[in-house]
Design a protein around this motif. Sequence first.
Motif, PDB file in Angstrom:
ATOM      1  N   ASP A 226       0.340  -1.220   0.111  1.00  0.00           N
ATOM      2  CA  ASP A 226       0.436   0.176   0.060  1.00  0.00           C
ATOM      3  C   ASP A 226       0.901   1.195   0.106  1.00  0.00           C
ATOM      4  O   ASP A 226       0.513   2.512  -0.139  1.00  0.00           O
ATOM      5  N   CYS A 227       1.977   1.036   0.804  1.00  0.00           N
ATOM      6  CA  CYS A 227       2.629   2.281   0.840  1.00  0.00           C
ATOM      7  C   CYS A 227       4.223   1.428   0.571  1.00  0.00           C
ATOM      8  O   CYS A 227       4.804   0.830   0.820  1.00  0.00           O
ATOM      9  N   VAL A 228       5.600   2.716  -0.752  1.00  0.00           N
ATOM     10  CA  VAL A 228       6.461   1.931  -0.194  1.00  0.00           C
ATOM     11  C   VAL A 228       7.448   3.480   0.068  1.00  0.00           C
ATOM     12  O   VAL A 228       7.115   4.376  -0.482  1.00  0.00           O
ATOM     13  N   ALA A 229       8.395   3.041   1.022  1.00  0.00           N
ATOM     14  CA  ALA A 229       8.724   4.044   1.643  1.00  0.00           C
ATOM     15  C   ALA A 229      10.443   3.947   1.026  1.00  0.00           C
ATOM     16  O   ALA A 229      10.766   2.749   0.790  1.00  0.00           O
ATOM     17  N   PHE A 230      10.760   4.841   0.710  1.00  0.00           N
ATOM     18  CA  PHE A 230      13.105   4.261  -0.285  1.00  0.00           C
ATOM     19  C   PHE A 230      13.166   5.234   0.257  1.00  0.00           C
ATOM     20  O   PHE A 230      13.441   6.323   0.681  1.00  0.00           O
ATOM     21  N   GLU A 231      14.409   4.845   0.235  1.00  0.00           N
ATOM     22  CA  GLU A 231      15.853   5.780   0.149  1.00  0.00           C
ATOM     23  C   GLU A 231      15.944   6.396  -0.493  1.00  0.00           C
ATOM     24  O   GLU A 231      15.940   5.792  -2.083  1.00  0.00           O
ATOM     25  N   PRO A 232      16.789   7.836  -0.306  1.00  0.00           N
ATOM     26  CA  PRO A 232      17.244   8.678  -1.230  1.00  0.00           C
ATOM     27  C   PRO A 232      18.110   7.634  -2.529  1.00  0.00           C
ATOM     28  O   PRO A 232      19.633   6.707  -1.619  1.00  0.00           O
ATOM     29  N   GLY A 233      18.678   7.274  -3.432  1.00  0.00           N
ATOM     30  CA  GLY A 233      19.592   6.325  -4.395  1.00  0.00           C
ATOM     31  C   GLY A 233      18.686   5.275  -4.971  1.00  0.00           C
ATOM     32  O   GLY A 233      19.444   4.231  -5.410  1.00  0.00           O
ATOM     33  N   VAL A 234      17.946   4.657  -4.010  1.00  0.00           N
ATOM     34  CA  VAL A 234      16.900   3.722  -5.045  1.00  0.00           C
ATOM     35  C   VAL A 234      16.593   4.120  -5.833  1.00  0.00           C
ATOM     36  O   VAL A 234      15.521   5.283  -6.437  1.00  0.00           O
ATOM     37  N   PRO A 235      16.688   2.994  -7.891  1.00  0.00           N
ATOM     38  CA  PRO A 235      16.704   3.701  -8.369  1.00  0.00           C
ATOM     39  C   PRO A 235      15.440   3.184  -8.684  1.00  0.00           C
ATOM     40  O   PRO A 235      14.400   2.276  -8.001  1.00  0.00           O
TER      41      PRO A 235
ATOM     42  N   LEU B  84       6.573   6.920  -0.445  1.00  0.00           N
ATOM     43  CA  LEU B  84       7.380   8.470   1.046  1.00  0.00           C
ATOM     44  C   LEU B  84       8.998   8.249   0.492  1.00  0.00           C
ATOM     45  O   LEU B  84       9.612   7.996   0.328  1.00  0.00           O
ATOM     46  N   ARG B  85       9.371   9.488  -0.017  1.00  0.00           N
ATOM     47  CA  ARG B  85      11.686   9.116   0.298  1.00  0.00           C
ATOM     48  C   ARG B  85      11.804   9.197   1.874  1.00  0.00           C
ATOM     49  O   ARG B  85      11.083  10.500   2.748  1.00  0.00           O
ATOM     50  N   LEU B  86      12.540   8.961   2.011  1.00  0.00           N
ATOM     51  CA  LEU B  86      12.944   8.686   3.229  1.00  0.00           C
ATOM     52  C   LEU B  86      14.131   9.285   3.335  1.00  0.00           C
ATOM     53  O   LEU B  86      14.986   8.594   2.880  1.00  0.00           O
ATOM     54  N   PRO B  87      14.822  10.187   4.418  1.00  0.00           N
ATOM     55  CA  PRO B  87      15.683  10.477   4.832  1.00  0.00           C
ATOM     56  C   PRO B  87      16.928   8.907   4.902  1.00  0.00           C
ATOM     57  O   PRO B  87      16.179   8.195   5.542  1.00  0.00           O
ATOM     58  N   SER B  88      18.063   8.739   4.972  1.00  0.00           N
ATOM     59  CA  SER B  88      18.864   7.718   4.966  1.00  0.00           C
ATOM     60  C   SER B  88      19.178   6.591   6.537  1.00  0.00           C
ATOM     61  O   SER B  88      19.157   7.959   7.276  1.00  0.00           O
ATOM     62  N   GLY B  89      17.962   5.621   6.695  1.00  0.00           N
ATOM     63  CA  GLY B  89      17.936   5.098   7.976  1.00  0.00           C
ATOM     64  C   GLY B  89      16.712   5.028   8.866  1.00  0.00           C
ATOM     65  O   GLY B  89      16.879   4.540   9.411  1.00  0.00           O
ATOM     66  N   GLU B  90      16.303   5.538   8.267  1.00  0.00           N
ATOM     67  CA  GLU B  90      15.011   6.370   8.902  1.00  0.00           C
ATOM     68  C   GLU B  90      13.794   5.330   8.592  1.00  0.00           C
ATOM     69  O   GLU B  90      13.558   4.383   7.899  1.00  0.00           O
ATOM     70  N   ILE B  91      13.283   5.406   9.623  1.00  0.00           N
ATOM     71  CA  ILE B  91      11.533   4.315   9.565  1.00  0.00           C
ATOM     72  C   ILE B  91      10.557   4.789   9.428  1.00  0.00           C
ATOM     73  O   ILE B  91       9.891   5.891   9.602  1.00  0.00           O
ATOM     74  N   PRO B  92       9.810   4.158   8.580  1.00  0.00           N
ATOM     75  CA  PRO B  92       8.359   5.691   8.188  1.00  0.00           C
ATOM     76  C   PRO B  92       7.236   5.263   8.703  1.00  0.00           C
ATOM     77  O   PRO B  92       6.969   4.581   9.589  1.00  0.00           O
TER      78      PRO B  92
ATOM     79  N   LEU C 179       0.320  -2.660   3.906  1.00  0.00           N
ATOM     80  CA  LEU C 179       1.540  -3.212   3.692  1.00  0.00           C
ATOM     81  C   LEU C 179       2.521  -1.685   3.416  1.00  0.00           C
ATOM     82  O   LEU C 179       2.230  -1.645   2.608  1.00  0.00           O
ATOM     83  N   VAL C 180       3.548  -1.813   4.032  1.00  0.00           N
ATOM     84  CA  VAL C 180       4.596  -0.914   4.671  1.00  0.00           C
ATOM     85  C   VAL C 180       5.637  -1.534   4.012  1.00  0.00           C
ATOM     86  O   VAL C 180       6.239  -2.644   4.558  1.00  0.00           O
ATOM     87  N   VAL C 181       6.222  -1.484   2.059  1.00  0.00           N
ATOM     88  CA  VAL C 181       7.607  -1.473   1.943  1.00  0.00           C
ATOM     89  C   VAL C 181       8.584  -0.566   2.112  1.00  0.00           C
ATOM     90  O   VAL C 181       8.267   0.702   1.678  1.00  0.00           O
ATOM     91  N   VAL C 182       9.992  -0.859   2.768  1.00  0.00           N
ATOM     92  CA  VAL C 182      10.631  -0.209   2.693  1.00  0.00           C
ATOM     93  C   VAL C 182      12.077  -0.517   1.839  1.00  0.00           C
ATOM     94  O   VAL C 182      12.422  -1.623   2.311  1.00  0.00           O
ATOM     95  N   MET C 183      12.426  -0.236   1.107  1.00  0.00           N
ATOM     96  CA  MET C 183      13.613  -0.243  -0.065  1.00  0.00           C
ATOM     97  C   MET C 183      14.304   0.981   0.914  1.00  0.00           C
ATOM     98  O   MET C 183      14.626   1.713   0.597  1.00  0.00           O
ATOM     99  N   ARG C 184      15.805   0.105   1.117  1.00  0.00           N
ATOM    100  CA  ARG C 184      16.718   0.405   1.451  1.00  0.00           C
ATOM    101  C   ARG C 184      18.120   0.342   0.227  1.00  0.00           C
ATOM    102  O   ARG C 184      17.849  -0.704  -0.639  1.00  0.00           O
ATOM    103  N   ARG C 185      18.875   1.223   0.479  1.00  0.00           N
ATOM    104  CA  ARG C 185      20.299   1.280  -0.958  1.00  0.00           C
ATOM    105  C   ARG C 185      20.813  -0.154  -0.271  1.00  0.00           C
ATOM    106  O   ARG C 185      20.780  -0.513   0.778  1.00  0.00           O
ATOM    107  N   PRO C 186      21.786  -0.741  -0.890  1.00  0.00           N
ATOM    108  CA  PRO C 186      22.705  -1.161  -0.971  1.00  0.00           C
ATOM    109  C   PRO C 186      23.165  -1.597   0.373  1.00  0.00           C
ATOM    110  O   PRO C 186      23.575  -2.822   0.600  1.00  0.00           O
ATOM    111  N   ASP C 187      23.767  -0.293   0.598  1.00  0.00           N
ATOM    112  CA  ASP C 187      25.204  -0.130   1.710  1.00  0.00           C
ATOM    113  C   ASP C 187      24.040  -0.150   2.965  1.00  0.00           C
ATOM    114  O   ASP C 187      25.171   0.317   3.642  1.00  0.00           O
ATOM    115  N   THR C 188      23.130   0.456   3.163  1.00  0.00           N
ATOM    116  CA  THR C 188      22.273   0.680   4.449  1.00  0.00           C
ATOM    117  C   THR C 188      20.960  -0.679   4.900  1.00  0.00           C
ATOM    118  O   THR C 188      21.183  -1.251   3.972  1.00  0.00           O
ATOM    119  N   GLY C 189      20.804  -0.565   5.963  1.00  0.00           N
ATOM    120  CA  GLY C 189      19.623  -1.250   6.405  1.00  0.00           C
ATOM    121  C   GLY C 189      19.617  -0.623   7.734  1.00  0.00           C
ATOM    122  O   GLY C 189      20.098  -0.028   7.649  1.00  0.00           O
TER     123      GLY C 189
END
Length: 265
Positions: A216-225, A239-247, A253-263
């Motif tokens: 229902d919602c996709v929250a993603f960090e900068p750098g997610v292609p 939703l665009r998220l600052p790196s490391g934040e939780i929405p 269902l909320v999916v958080v997309m992280r860049r390859p180098d973060t979690g």
Amino acid sequence: MDSLPLFHRLTGQPVIVLGHGAAAEAKARLVRRAGGDVIAELQDGIDRGARLAFIAHDDAGAAEADAIRARCAGLLVNVVDRPALCDFTTPSLLERGPVLVAVGTGGVSAGLAKALRLRLEALLPPSLDALARGLGAMRERLRARFPDGGDRRRALDLALAAGGPLDPLDPQSAGRLEAWMGDAAVARSGLVEIRLRSADPDDLTLREARWLGSADCVAFEPGVPDAVLLRARADAVQLRLPSGEIPPARDGLVVVMRRPDTGLT
């Protein structure tokens, strides 16, 4: 993408088809197959309120002149083999009853669209017709069973997923509709995280692809292609998220997309 795919209802509607020969005949068959009324004279079609015009003249000058005249009258125009003169293009169509799959290339290569459609023909069973009609007939029962739209969509997503009781590629799915209605469950809600391994969306696991396709919602960090985000539902909130934040908490269902180098930390 420079085109917006739409399904245009033509039943009983006048559609102009100009020209002679195989190309014009093919467009006329396409219109009749969709329930439209073929009009072979431009002014007659304009007078009858046509909204679409197919032009299949061999002469380039005649084709351009009729295209300009039709467009000035407010019609959308398709000129065979002349993409620069087209307001719309016609895709290669696969039909399973009410299910229509349209494969288009924006006029770049009709041959490629046809080849892809033929591959899909082999994948989609004829039983898809019965499954679609059965789901349509159950629409009000589904609304009663799942009054909340999000719950209804998640239940259908779970049932229609690969290996689910209503898997569209399983020829037996239509026969399970009644049994599924009796014990349909709501798909997962809550927060899940996808940490990308690369910028290639094909590196998503099947489970991650299902999460992304039903979120229902996709929250993603900068750098997610963008190529990965395109795998999400078109109507999902993004939703665009600052790196490391939780929405913030949301329903569904909320999916958080992280860049390859973060979690998540």
